[in-house]
Design a protein around this motif. Structure first.
Motif, PDB file in Angstrom:
ATOM      1  N   PHE A  12       0.882  -1.166   0.000  1.00  0.00           N
ATOM      2  CA  PHE A  12       0.000   0.000   0.000  1.00  0.00           C
ATOM      3  C   PHE A  12       0.921   1.217   0.000  1.00  0.00           C
ATOM      4  CE2 PHE A  12      -3.685   2.179   2.545  1.00  0.00           C
ATOM      5  CZ  PHE A  12      -3.776   3.139   1.546  1.00  0.00           C
ATOM      6  N   VAL A  13       1.018   1.883  -1.138  1.00  0.00           N
ATOM      7  CA  VAL A  13       1.974   2.972  -1.328  1.00  0.00           C
ATOM      8  C   VAL A  13       1.234   4.294  -1.465  1.00  0.00           C
ATOM      9  CG1 VAL A  13       3.810   3.897  -2.803  1.00  0.00           C
ATOM     10  CG2 VAL A  13       3.618   1.420  -2.434  1.00  0.00           C
ATOM     11  N   ALA A  14       1.610   5.261  -0.642  1.00  0.00           N
ATOM     12  CA  ALA A  14       1.073   6.617  -0.742  1.00  0.00           C
ATOM     13  C   ALA A  14       2.127   7.510  -1.381  1.00  0.00           C
ATOM     14  CB  ALA A  14       0.707   7.150   0.633  1.00  0.00           C
ATOM     15  N   ILE A  15       1.728   8.252  -2.399  1.00  0.00           N
ATOM     16  CA  ILE A  15       2.612   9.203  -3.057  1.00  0.00           C
ATOM     17  C   ILE A  15       2.173  10.598  -2.639  1.00  0.00           C
ATOM     18  CG2 ILE A  15       3.471  10.068  -5.265  1.00  0.00           C
ATOM     19  CD1 ILE A  15       2.821   7.333  -6.460  1.00  0.00           C
ATOM     20  N   VAL A  16       3.082  11.319  -1.987  1.00  0.00           N
ATOM     21  CA  VAL A  16       2.748  12.622  -1.425  1.00  0.00           C
ATOM     22  C   VAL A  16       3.700  13.675  -1.971  1.00  0.00           C
ATOM     23  CG1 VAL A  16       1.828  11.547   0.672  1.00  0.00           C
ATOM     24  CG2 VAL A  16       4.219  12.291   0.613  1.00  0.00           C
ATOM     25  N   GLY A  17       3.393  14.929  -1.664  1.00  0.00           N
ATOM     26  CA  GLY A  17       4.229  16.039  -2.111  1.00  0.00           C
ATOM     27  C   GLY A  17       3.376  17.192  -2.584  1.00  0.00           C
ATOM     28  N   PRO A  18       3.990  18.356  -2.785  1.00  0.00           N
ATOM     29  CA  PRO A  18       3.231  19.544  -3.215  1.00  0.00           C
ATOM     30  C   PRO A  18       2.579  19.343  -4.576  1.00  0.00           C
ATOM     31  CG  PRO A  18       5.448  20.131  -2.452  1.00  0.00           C
ATOM     32  CD  PRO A  18       5.408  18.642  -2.583  1.00  0.00           C
ATOM     33  N   SER A  19       1.533  20.109  -4.819  1.00  0.00           N
ATOM     34  CA  SER A  19       0.869  20.066  -6.121  1.00  0.00           C
ATOM     35  C   SER A  19       1.825  20.532  -7.216  1.00  0.00           C
ATOM     36  CB  SER A  19      -0.378  20.963  -6.115  1.00  0.00           C
ATOM     37  OG  SER A  19      -1.321  20.497  -5.174  1.00  0.00           O
ATOM     38  N   GLY A  20       1.652  19.954  -8.404  1.00  0.00           N
ATOM     39  CA  GLY A  20       2.448  20.375  -9.551  1.00  0.00           C
ATOM     40  C   GLY A  20       3.863  19.852  -9.574  1.00  0.00           C
ATOM     41  N   ASN A  21       4.131  18.779  -8.799  1.00  0.00           N
ATOM     42  CA  ASN A  21       5.486  18.241  -8.729  1.00  0.00           C
ATOM     43  C   ASN A  21       5.641  16.885  -9.409  1.00  0.00           C
ATOM     44  OD1 ASN A  21       7.642  19.645  -6.501  1.00  0.00           O
ATOM     45  ND2 ASN A  21       5.574  20.444  -6.580  1.00  0.00           N
ATOM     46  N   GLY A  22       4.581  16.401 -10.081  1.00  0.00           N
ATOM     47  CA  GLY A  22       4.717  15.193 -10.882  1.00  0.00           C
ATOM     48  C   GLY A  22       4.010  13.965 -10.372  1.00  0.00           C
ATOM     49  N   LYS A  23       3.232  14.091  -9.285  1.00  0.00           N
ATOM     50  CA  LYS A  23       2.600  12.908  -8.705  1.00  0.00           C
ATOM     51  C   LYS A  23       1.597  12.279  -9.655  1.00  0.00           C
ATOM     52  CE  LYS A  23       0.914  14.931  -5.074  1.00  0.00           C
ATOM     53  NZ  LYS A  23       1.219  16.313  -5.546  1.00  0.00           N
ATOM     54  N   SER A  24       0.688  13.082 -10.197  1.00  0.00           N
ATOM     55  CA  SER A  24      -0.321  12.543 -11.107  1.00  0.00           C
ATOM     56  C   SER A  24       0.301  12.060 -12.413  1.00  0.00           C
ATOM     57  CB  SER A  24      -1.395  13.602 -11.394  1.00  0.00           C
ATOM     58  OG  SER A  24      -2.135  13.885 -10.222  1.00  0.00           O
ATOM     59  N   THR A  25       1.355  12.731 -12.847  1.00  0.00           N
ATOM     60  CA  THR A  25       2.075  12.266 -14.040  1.00  0.00           C
ATOM     61  C   THR A  25       2.618  10.863 -13.810  1.00  0.00           C
ATOM     62  OG1 THR A  25       2.689  14.520 -14.656  1.00  0.00           O
ATOM     63  CG2 THR A  25       4.021  12.731 -15.582  1.00  0.00           C
ATOM     64  N   LEU A  26       3.154  10.627 -12.623  1.00  0.00           N
ATOM     65  CA  LEU A  26       3.674   9.295 -12.303  1.00  0.00           C
ATOM     66  C   LEU A  26       2.557   8.256 -12.357  1.00  0.00           C
ATOM     67  CD1 LEU A  26       5.905   7.396 -11.375  1.00  0.00           C
ATOM     68  CD2 LEU A  26       5.476   8.129  -9.014  1.00  0.00           C
ATOM     69  N   LEU A  27       1.386   8.572 -11.816  1.00  0.00           N
ATOM     70  CA  LEU A  27       0.268   7.626 -11.880  1.00  0.00           C
ATOM     71  C   LEU A  27      -0.133   7.343 -13.319  1.00  0.00           C
ATOM     72  CD1 LEU A  27      -2.333   8.354  -9.065  1.00  0.00           C
ATOM     73  CD2 LEU A  27      -0.352   6.859  -9.041  1.00  0.00           C
ATOM     74  N   ASN A  28      -0.134   8.370 -14.150  1.00  0.00           N
ATOM     75  CA  ASN A  28      -0.493   8.178 -15.556  1.00  0.00           C
ATOM     76  C   ASN A  28       0.497   7.256 -16.262  1.00  0.00           C
ATOM     77  OD1 ASN A  28      -2.761   9.785 -15.354  1.00  0.00           O
ATOM     78  ND2 ASN A  28      -1.745  11.620 -16.104  1.00  0.00           N
ATOM     79  N   LEU A  29       1.753   7.302 -15.871  1.00  0.00           N
ATOM     80  CA  LEU A  29       2.748   6.398 -16.454  1.00  0.00           C
ATOM     81  C   LEU A  29       2.530   4.966 -15.966  1.00  0.00           C
ATOM     82  CD1 LEU A  29       6.031   8.526 -16.220  1.00  0.00           C
ATOM     83  CD2 LEU A  29       4.529   8.225 -18.190  1.00  0.00           C
ATOM     84  N   LEU A  30       2.203   4.817 -14.687  1.00  0.00           N
ATOM     85  CA  LEU A  30       1.991   3.475 -14.126  1.00  0.00           C
ATOM     86  C   LEU A  30       0.794   2.775 -14.751  1.00  0.00           C
ATOM     87  CD1 LEU A  30       2.525   4.042 -10.283  1.00  0.00           C
ATOM     88  CD2 LEU A  30       4.130   3.066 -11.925  1.00  0.00           C
ATOM     89  N   THR A  31      -0.192   3.550 -15.180  1.00  0.00           N
ATOM     90  CA  THR A  31      -1.408   2.970 -15.736  1.00  0.00           C
ATOM     91  C   THR A  31      -1.380   2.911 -17.260  1.00  0.00           C
ATOM     92  OG1 THR A  31      -2.472   5.152 -15.689  1.00  0.00           O
ATOM     93  CG2 THR A  31      -2.817   3.715 -13.782  1.00  0.00           C
ATOM     94  N   GLY A  32      -0.319   3.413 -17.875  1.00  0.00           N
ATOM     95  CA  GLY A  32      -0.227   3.401 -19.329  1.00  0.00           C
ATOM     96  C   GLY A  32      -1.057   4.467 -20.006  1.00  0.00           C
ATOM     97  N   ILE A  33      -1.628   5.400 -19.229  1.00  0.00           N
ATOM     98  CA  ILE A  33      -2.376   6.507 -19.823  1.00  0.00           C
ATOM     99  C   ILE A  33      -1.417   7.443 -20.550  1.00  0.00           C
ATOM    100  CG2 ILE A  33      -3.728   8.575 -19.256  1.00  0.00           C
ATOM    101  CD1 ILE A  33      -5.050   6.922 -17.032  1.00  0.00           C
ATOM    102  N   ASP A  34      -0.197   7.562 -20.013  1.00  0.00           N
ATOM    103  CA  ASP A  34       0.844   8.370 -20.645  1.00  0.00           C
ATOM    104  C   ASP A  34       2.080   7.510 -20.841  1.00  0.00           C
ATOM    105  OD1 ASP A  34       2.052  10.547 -21.759  1.00  0.00           O
ATOM    106  OD2 ASP A  34       1.832  11.859 -20.019  1.00  0.00           O
ATOM    107  N   HIS A  35       3.004   7.987 -21.656  1.00  0.00           N
ATOM    108  CA  HIS A  35       4.199   7.220 -22.000  1.00  0.00           C
ATOM    109  C   HIS A  35       5.444   7.913 -21.450  1.00  0.00           C
ATOM    110  CE1 HIS A  35       1.856   4.889 -24.975  1.00  0.00           C
ATOM    111  NE2 HIS A  35       1.268   6.037 -25.242  1.00  0.00           N
ATOM    112  N   PRO A  36       6.420   7.148 -20.977  1.00  0.00           N
ATOM    113  CA  PRO A  36       7.661   7.778 -20.527  1.00  0.00           C
ATOM    114  C   PRO A  36       8.462   8.317 -21.713  1.00  0.00           C
ATOM    115  CG  PRO A  36       7.917   5.394 -20.551  1.00  0.00           C
ATOM    116  CD  PRO A  36       6.470   5.674 -20.869  1.00  0.00           C
ATOM    117  N   SER A  37       9.212   9.376 -21.474  1.00  0.00           N
ATOM    118  CA  SER A  37      10.120   9.888 -22.509  1.00  0.00           C
ATOM    119  C   SER A  37      11.352   9.009 -22.606  1.00  0.00           C
ATOM    120  CB  SER A  37      10.521  11.329 -22.186  1.00  0.00           C
ATOM    121  OG  SER A  37       9.377  12.163 -22.130  1.00  0.00           O
ATOM    122  N   ARG A  38      11.786   8.510 -21.454  1.00  0.00           N
ATOM    123  CA  ARG A  38      12.925   7.598 -21.391  1.00  0.00           C
ATOM    124  C   ARG A  38      12.723   6.669 -20.205  1.00  0.00           C
ATOM    125  NH1 ARG A  38      14.387  12.525 -21.998  1.00  0.00           N
ATOM    126  NH2 ARG A  38      15.217  12.945 -19.930  1.00  0.00           N
TER     127      ARG A  38
END
Length: 232
Positions: free
Chosen positions: A36-62
């Motif tokens: 059970f992993v919680a990802i925390v941190g200020p808004s606009g620092n990449g948290k939701s982007t990371l979730l989108n990569l984990l779910t395949g909604i977005d693609h990594p650049s590298r």
């Protein structure tokens, strides 16, 4: 134990004003089944982007993203959609239920897409899932006719429709009052106890402290992680 999620040197860039802005920098992360992993941190620092990569909604650049044994960057968008339907349940902050479908129809829809069960089995499973989240009496109502907390519980039921091993949630209690959020916490605790892997972005300290691992992201980098005492 095999990892359910493995990120190796992952970067994500977005074009901005004629240049590339790097939103995630050199992310290396291992998550194991049942975590059970919680990802925390200020808004606009990449948290939701990371979730989108984990779910395949977005693609990594590298970099390399491996989820449940699949290298996501090697899949086409069509294959990613099919993979996601079988492997990941997603819970959004704003519920994302289809407004013209009843709660039951919203839960059945992912099963229809995957084609895993016949029509009667889908309805039976959808009914059971809504009963499980306390919405048996609301199953034929439209999302707009139930409360925000009930919509979020329906969204959790929908995420479980195809019995995925991984549940990913982006601010799942962000639009809920404290009492309703507590009920959602209990649902997630039950999922954890069933062996589901949970990865959540949250600003809610109570939910973050319930996690077995807390990861902080600042300026697109993993800043720290810890293993707090379980809240549940």
């Amino acid at each position: 134990m095999n990892k359910i999620i493995e990120l190796k040197q992952v970067y994500k860039d977005y074009p901005q004003a004629g240049t590339l802005q790097t939103v995630l920098h050199d992310i290396n992360l291992d998550i194991f089944p049942g975590d059970f992993v919680a990802i925390v941190g200020p808004s606009g620092n990449g948290k939701s982007t990371l979730l989108n990569l984990l779910t395949g909604i977005d693609h990594p650049s590298r970099g390399d993203i491996i989820v449940n044994g699949t290298h996501l960057q090697n899949l086409s968008n069509k294959k990613l959609t099919a993979w996601r339907g079988a492997n990941v349940g997603i819970v959004f902050q704003f519920f994302q239920l289809l407004p013209t479908l009843s709660l039951l129809q919203n839960i059945v829809l992912p099963m229809e897409f995957l084609g895993k069960l016949n029509k009667s089995q889908r309805k039976e499973r959808g009914t059971q899932l809504l009963e499980r989240v306390g919405l048996a009496d609301e199953m034929h109502r439209l999302p707009s006719h139930v409360s925000g907390g009930q919509q979020q519980r329906a969204a959790i039921a929908r995420a479980l429709a195809n019995d995925p091993p991984l549940i990913v949630a982006d601010e799942p209690t962000g639009n809920l009052d404290a009492t309703t959020a507590e009920a959602v916490f209990e649902l997630f605790a039950h999922l954890r106890d069933q062996g589901k892997t949970l990865v959540m972005v949250t600003h809610n300290e109570t939910l973050a402290n319930a996690a077995s691992c807390k990861i902080e992201i600042r300026s697109g980098r993993i800043h720290a992680d810890s293993s707090p005492e379980p809240y549940f």
